[in-house]
Design a protein around this motif. Structure first.
Motif, PDB file in Angstrom:
ATOM      1  N   ASP A  24      20.068 -69.726 -76.183  1.00 38.03           N
ATOM      2  CA  ASP A  24      20.640 -69.067 -75.005  1.00 38.03           C
ATOM      3  C   ASP A  24      21.883 -68.268 -75.383  1.00 38.03           C
ATOM      4  OD1 ASP A  24      18.656 -70.078 -73.377  1.00 38.03           O
ATOM      5  OD2 ASP A  24      19.882 -71.704 -72.567  1.00 38.03           O
ATOM      6  N   ALA A  25      22.722 -68.824 -76.253  1.00 42.49           N
ATOM      7  CA  ALA A  25      23.943 -68.128 -76.665  1.00 42.49           C
ATOM      8  C   ALA A  25      23.613 -66.847 -77.440  1.00 42.49           C
ATOM      9  CB  ALA A  25      24.827 -69.046 -77.506  1.00 42.49           C
ATOM     10  N   GLN A  26      22.611 -66.903 -78.306  1.00 47.51           N
ATOM     11  CA  GLN A  26      22.212 -65.721 -79.069  1.00 47.51           C
ATOM     12  C   GLN A  26      21.625 -64.660 -78.148  1.00 47.51           C
ATOM     13  OE1 GLN A  26      19.589 -67.743 -81.729  1.00 47.51           O
ATOM     14  NE2 GLN A  26      21.180 -68.143 -83.253  1.00 47.51           N
ATOM     15  N   ALA A  27      20.790 -65.082 -77.214  1.00 50.71           N
ATOM     16  CA  ALA A  27      20.201 -64.143 -76.259  1.00 50.71           C
ATOM     17  C   ALA A  27      21.298 -63.502 -75.404  1.00 50.71           C
ATOM     18  CB  ALA A  27      19.182 -64.856 -75.377  1.00 50.71           C
ATOM     19  N   GLN A  28      22.270 -64.286 -75.002  1.00 51.56           N
ATOM     20  CA  GLN A  28      23.387 -63.751 -74.210  1.00 51.56           C
ATOM     21  C   GLN A  28      24.169 -62.722 -75.019  1.00 51.56           C
ATOM     22  OE1 GLN A  28      23.989 -64.259 -71.051  1.00 51.56           O
ATOM     23  NE2 GLN A  28      25.902 -63.144 -70.950  1.00 51.56           N
ATOM     24  N   ARG A  29      24.381 -62.997 -76.277  1.00 46.65           N
ATOM     25  CA  ARG A  29      25.117 -62.055 -77.130  1.00 46.65           C
ATOM     26  C   ARG A  29      24.351 -60.739 -77.269  1.00 46.65           C
ATOM     27  NH1 ARG A  29      28.005 -63.530 -82.811  1.00 46.65           N
ATOM     28  NH2 ARG A  29      29.100 -61.556 -82.994  1.00 46.65           N
ATOM     29  N   LEU A  30      23.036 -60.825 -77.481  1.00 41.52           N
ATOM     30  CA  LEU A  30      22.203 -59.633 -77.602  1.00 41.52           C
ATOM     31  C   LEU A  30      22.185 -58.855 -76.283  1.00 41.52           C
ATOM     32  CD1 LEU A  30      20.291 -57.836 -79.220  1.00 41.52           C
ATOM     33  CD2 LEU A  30      18.449 -59.478 -78.697  1.00 41.52           C
ATOM     34  N   LEU A  31      22.091 -59.560 -75.176  1.00 46.15           N
ATOM     35  CA  LEU A  31      22.099 -58.908 -73.868  1.00 46.15           C
ATOM     36  C   LEU A  31      23.435 -58.204 -73.619  1.00 46.15           C
ATOM     37  CD1 LEU A  31      20.707 -58.300 -71.193  1.00 46.15           C
ATOM     38  CD2 LEU A  31      21.549 -60.516 -70.364  1.00 46.15           C
ATOM     39  N   GLN A  32      24.541 -58.840 -73.967  1.00 47.78           N
ATOM     40  CA  GLN A  32      25.851 -58.206 -73.790  1.00 47.78           C
ATOM     41  C   GLN A  32      25.966 -56.945 -74.640  1.00 47.78           C
ATOM     42  OE1 GLN A  32      28.153 -58.945 -71.489  1.00 47.78           O
ATOM     43  NE2 GLN A  32      26.670 -60.447 -70.778  1.00 47.78           N
ATOM     44  N   TRP A  33      25.432 -56.992 -75.851  1.00 43.35           N
ATOM     45  CA  TRP A  33      25.417 -55.816 -76.728  1.00 43.35           C
ATOM     46  C   TRP A  33      24.668 -54.675 -76.039  1.00 43.35           C
ATOM     47  CZ3 TRP A  33      21.228 -53.286 -78.919  1.00 43.35           C
ATOM     48  CH2 TRP A  33      21.522 -52.366 -79.923  1.00 43.35           C
ATOM     49  N   ALA A  34      23.509 -54.992 -75.469  1.00 46.34           N
ATOM     50  CA  ALA A  34      22.703 -53.970 -74.793  1.00 46.34           C
ATOM     51  C   ALA A  34      23.410 -53.435 -73.547  1.00 46.34           C
ATOM     52  CB  ALA A  34      21.336 -54.538 -74.428  1.00 46.34           C
ATOM     53  N   LEU A  35      23.982 -54.313 -72.756  1.00 44.03           N
ATOM     54  CA  LEU A  35      24.668 -53.876 -71.534  1.00 44.03           C
ATOM     55  C   LEU A  35      25.836 -52.944 -71.847  1.00 44.03           C
ATOM     56  CD1 LEU A  35      24.641 -57.176 -69.451  1.00 44.03           C
ATOM     57  CD2 LEU A  35      23.414 -55.051 -68.936  1.00 44.03           C
ATOM     58  N   ALA A  36      26.467 -53.136 -72.992  1.00 45.67           N
ATOM     59  CA  ALA A  36      27.579 -52.265 -73.384  1.00 45.67           C
ATOM     60  C   ALA A  36      27.097 -50.868 -73.763  1.00 45.67           C
ATOM     61  CB  ALA A  36      28.342 -52.889 -74.552  1.00 45.67           C
ATOM     62  N   ARG A  37      25.774 -50.700 -73.931  1.00 47.32           N
ATOM     63  CA  ARG A  37      25.210 -49.430 -74.371  1.00 47.32           C
ATOM     64  C   ARG A  37      24.311 -48.765 -73.340  1.00 47.32           C
ATOM     65  NH1 ARG A  37      26.860 -52.432 -77.847  1.00 47.32           N
ATOM     66  NH2 ARG A  37      27.646 -51.708 -79.845  1.00 47.32           N
ATOM     67  N   ILE A  38      24.114 -49.384 -72.200  1.00 49.93           N
ATOM     68  CA  ILE A  38      23.152 -48.876 -71.226  1.00 49.93           C
ATOM     69  C   ILE A  38      23.559 -47.525 -70.659  1.00 49.93           C
ATOM     70  CG2 ILE A  38      24.078 -50.092 -69.204  1.00 49.93           C
ATOM     71  CD1 ILE A  38      20.361 -49.660 -69.985  1.00 49.93           C
ATOM     72  N   LEU A  49      16.734 -49.176 -75.338  1.00 50.40           N
ATOM     73  CA  LEU A  49      17.503 -50.403 -75.539  1.00 50.40           C
ATOM     74  C   LEU A  49      16.595 -51.616 -75.588  1.00 50.40           C
ATOM     75  CD1 LEU A  49      20.744 -50.029 -73.444  1.00 50.40           C
ATOM     76  CD2 LEU A  49      20.585 -50.721 -75.820  1.00 50.40           C
ATOM     77  N   HIS A  50      15.617 -51.650 -74.721  1.00 52.95           N
ATOM     78  CA  HIS A  50      14.679 -52.772 -74.693  1.00 52.95           C
ATOM     79  C   HIS A  50      13.942 -52.875 -76.034  1.00 52.95           C
ATOM     80  CE1 HIS A  50      11.241 -54.895 -72.327  1.00 52.95           C
ATOM     81  NE2 HIS A  50      12.027 -55.755 -72.928  1.00 52.95           N
ATOM     82  N   ARG A  51      13.480 -51.748 -76.551  1.00 52.37           N
ATOM     83  CA  ARG A  51      12.812 -51.748 -77.866  1.00 52.37           C
ATOM     84  C   ARG A  51      13.769 -52.198 -78.959  1.00 52.37           C
ATOM     85  NH1 ARG A  51      10.833 -46.760 -76.007  1.00 52.37           N
ATOM     86  NH2 ARG A  51      12.286 -45.663 -77.370  1.00 52.37           N
ATOM     87  N   ALA A  52      15.018 -51.730 -78.894  1.00 54.74           N
ATOM     88  CA  ALA A  52      16.016 -52.116 -79.894  1.00 54.74           C
ATOM     89  C   ALA A  52      16.269 -53.624 -79.846  1.00 54.74           C
ATOM     90  CB  ALA A  52      17.312 -51.346 -79.669  1.00 54.74           C
ATOM     91  N   MET A  53      16.360 -54.181 -78.664  1.00 58.34           N
ATOM     92  CA  MET A  53      16.588 -55.621 -78.524  1.00 58.34           C
ATOM     93  C   MET A  53      15.445 -56.415 -79.149  1.00 58.34           C
ATOM     94  SD  MET A  53      17.991 -55.593 -74.602  1.00 58.34           S
ATOM     95  CE  MET A  53      18.223 -57.374 -74.419  1.00 58.34           C
ATOM     96  N   ARG A  54      14.216 -55.993 -78.912  1.00 56.68           N
ATOM     97  CA  ARG A  54      13.068 -56.693 -79.504  1.00 56.68           C
ATOM     98  C   ARG A  54      13.076 -56.559 -81.022  1.00 56.68           C
ATOM     99  NH1 ARG A  54      10.223 -54.156 -75.030  1.00 56.68           N
ATOM    100  NH2 ARG A  54       9.415 -52.655 -76.522  1.00 56.68           N
TER     101      ARG A  54
END
Length: 109
Positions: A24-38, A49-54
């Motif tokens: 959960d912590a890793q997923a949250q970190r990745l999500l925060q990274w994406a939200l900072a770039r949306i 962004l979705h492709r980059a996250m995967r």
């Protein structure tokens, strides 16, 4: 948060493909990274962004040669320490290496 951002976030949270195998912590970190770039137009940047996250998720779970292939689109290669690192360390390194990336500004789209 604006409605278009909420719609994108809702779509992301419903899709498990970007977080499979992450804590959960890793997923949250990745999500925060994406939200900072949306950016202001998630309808234009959201899919990249979705492709980059995967891709990032798959890379941090992979051996160096496979991770290199996944990260090559951004022009980065795994360091020699990759095999001895935990997934958390790999994720931290990868997100730092991609700190200046924005969707639409590289060939990763």
């Amino acid at each position: 948060m604006e409605p278009v951002h909420e719609i994108w976030l809702e779509r992301i949270l419903e899709d498990e493909s970007w977080r499979g195998g992450l804590t959960d912590a890793q997923a949250q970190r990745l999500l925060q990274w994406a939200l900072a770039r949306i950016g202001p137009h998630p309808e234009e940047t959201g899919e990249a962004l979705h492709r980059a996250m995967r891709r990032i998720r798959r890379a941090v779970q992979s051996p160096p040669d496979e991770a290199d292939g996944l990260l090559a689109e951004w022009g980065i290669r795994t360091p020699p320490e990759w095999t001895s690192w935990t997934m958390e360390e790999r994720l931290a390194w990868t997100l730092e290496a991609l700190s200046s990336w924005r969707p639409g500004y590289s060939g990763a789209d």
